[in-house]
Design a protein around this motif. Structure first.
Motif, short mmCIF file in Angstrom:
data_model
loop_
_atom_site.label_atom_id
_atom_site.label_comp_id
_atom_site.label_asym_id
_atom_site.label_seq_id
_atom_site.Cartn_x
_atom_site.Cartn_y
_atom_site.Cartn_z
N LEU A 1 -23.14 -130.35 -39.85
CA LEU A 1 -22.06 -131.55 -40.43
C LEU A 1 -22.61 -132.69 -39.44
O LEU A 1 -22.79 -133.63 -40.06
CB LEU A 1 -20.55 -131.12 -40.11
N LEU A 2 -22.46 -132.43 -38.25
CA LEU A 2 -22.80 -133.64 -37.38
C LEU A 2 -24.38 -134.16 -37.56
O LEU A 2 -24.65 -135.43 -37.64
CB LEU A 2 -22.78 -133.04 -35.62
N LYS A 3 -25.10 -133.15 -37.87
CA LYS A 3 -26.49 -133.77 -38.20
C LYS A 3 -26.83 -134.48 -39.37
O LYS A 3 -27.42 -135.49 -39.42
CB LYS A 3 -27.57 -132.36 -38.22
N ARG A 4 -25.76 -134.14 -40.54
CA ARG A 4 -25.70 -134.72 -41.57
C ARG A 4 -25.01 -136.34 -41.39
O ARG A 4 -25.67 -137.28 -41.95
CB ARG A 4 -24.96 -133.97 -42.43
N LEU A 5 -24.13 -136.30 -40.67
CA LEU A 5 -23.35 -137.38 -40.40
C LEU A 5 -24.42 -138.39 -39.47
O LEU A 5 -24.36 -139.64 -39.92
CB LEU A 5 -22.17 -137.33 -39.55
N ARG A 6 -25.07 -137.74 -38.55
CA ARG A 6 -26.12 -138.81 -37.78
C ARG A 6 -26.98 -139.20 -38.80
O ARG A 6 -27.53 -140.54 -38.64
CB ARG A 6 -26.88 -138.00 -36.68
N ALA A 7 -27.64 -138.72 -39.81
CA ALA A 7 -28.71 -138.83 -40.75
C ALA A 7 -28.05 -139.92 -41.86
O ALA A 7 -28.59 -141.17 -41.80
CB ALA A 7 -29.12 -137.81 -41.71
N LEU A 8 -26.39 -139.85 -41.97
CA LEU A 8 -26.09 -140.88 -42.97
C LEU A 8 -25.92 -142.43 -42.23
O LEU A 8 -26.09 -143.30 -42.61
CB LEU A 8 -24.72 -140.46 -43.43
N ALA A 9 -25.42 -142.07 -40.86
CA ALA A 9 -25.11 -143.33 -40.01
C ALA A 9 -26.32 -144.07 -39.44
O ALA A 9 -26.43 -145.21 -39.59
CB ALA A 9 -23.99 -142.73 -38.73
N THR B 1 -19.28 -142.06 -24.46
CA THR B 1 -19.60 -141.19 -23.39
C THR B 1 -18.19 -140.26 -23.40
O THR B 1 -17.30 -140.52 -23.76
CB THR B 1 -19.83 -141.77 -22.30
N GLY B 2 -18.49 -138.95 -22.83
CA GLY B 2 -17.36 -138.04 -22.68
C GLY B 2 -16.29 -138.80 -21.60
O GLY B 2 -15.05 -138.47 -21.92
N THR B 3 -16.66 -139.47 -20.62
CA THR B 3 -15.72 -140.19 -19.91
C THR B 3 -14.83 -141.25 -20.61
O THR B 3 -13.60 -141.28 -20.60
CB THR B 3 -16.65 -141.10 -18.82
N GLU B 4 -15.53 -142.08 -21.71
CA GLU B 4 -14.74 -142.82 -22.54
C GLU B 4 -13.71 -141.96 -23.44
O GLU B 4 -12.52 -142.63 -23.59
CB GLU B 4 -15.58 -143.49 -23.36
N VAL B 5 -14.26 -140.93 -24.01
CA VAL B 5 -13.28 -140.12 -24.79
C VAL B 5 -12.14 -139.65 -24.01
O VAL B 5 -10.89 -139.60 -24.27
CB VAL B 5 -14.16 -138.93 -25.45
N LEU C 1 -13.79 -131.31 -32.95
CA LEU C 1 -14.99 -131.97 -34.05
C LEU C 1 -14.98 -133.50 -34.01
O LEU C 1 -16.16 -134.14 -34.01
CB LEU C 1 -14.89 -131.34 -35.50
N LEU C 2 -13.89 -133.93 -34.03
CA LEU C 2 -13.72 -135.49 -34.03
C LEU C 2 -14.40 -136.03 -32.48
O LEU C 2 -14.98 -137.12 -32.63
CB LEU C 2 -12.48 -135.92 -33.90
N ARG C 3 -13.96 -135.22 -31.47
CA ARG C 3 -14.66 -135.59 -30.22
C ARG C 3 -16.27 -135.62 -30.20
O ARG C 3 -16.70 -136.51 -29.62
CB ARG C 3 -14.05 -134.66 -29.04
N ARG C 4 -16.69 -134.45 -30.90
CA ARG C 4 -18.23 -134.52 -31.17
C ARG C 4 -18.71 -135.57 -31.91
O ARG C 4 -19.83 -136.07 -31.64
CB ARG C 4 -18.58 -133.35 -31.48
N VAL C 5 -17.85 -136.01 -32.90
CA VAL C 5 -18.31 -137.11 -33.66
C VAL C 5 -18.44 -138.43 -33.00
O VAL C 5 -19.36 -139.10 -32.99
CB VAL C 5 -17.35 -137.53 -35.07
N TYR C 6 -17.43 -138.75 -32.16
CA TYR C 6 -17.39 -139.93 -31.20
C TYR C 6 -18.68 -139.84 -30.35
O TYR C 6 -18.98 -140.96 -29.97
CB TYR C 6 -16.18 -139.97 -30.62
N THR C 7 -18.84 -138.86 -29.67
CA THR C 7 -19.86 -138.74 -28.55
C THR C 7 -21.02 -138.35 -28.98
O THR C 7 -22.26 -138.53 -28.36
CB THR C 7 -19.43 -137.44 -27.61
#
Length: 84
Positions: free
Chosen positions: A15-23, A45-49, A63-69
């Motif tokens: 899913l993250l690979k597809r989101l990166r390609a779309l974005a 960054t992880g610190t910002e999250v 999963l949302l954390r991974r989307v943001y980072t």
């Protein structure tokens, strides 16, 4: 994509690979071929999250954390990004 109760790390990675390609478009794509006129905000960054989670007093779903980072920090929708 499987339902959330049966989702695996491999599903999340796909899913993250597809989101990166779309974005951001495929890594080898010419910038003019992207379908969105503007690029999303870069990933946090992880610190910002961590700071955002402390301010919210609530941990984000993994999963949302991974989307943001890994993908980006929003930049779409009526409110823009989470960097307000």
């Amino acid at each position: 994509m499987t339902d959330a109760a049966h989702r695996t790390a491999t599903d999340d990675d796909a899913l993250l690979k597809r989101l990166r390609a779309l974005a951001w478009g495929p890594e080898d794509a010419h910038p003019a071929s992207r379908c969105l006129p503007d690029r999303p905000f870069p990933p946090l960054t992880g610190t910002e999250v961590d700071l955002a989670e402390r301010a919210l007093a609530y941990p984000l779903p993994e999963l949302l954390r991974r989307v943001y980072t890994e993908v980006g920090d929003g930049g779409v929708g009526p409110e823009g990004a989470s960097r307000h």
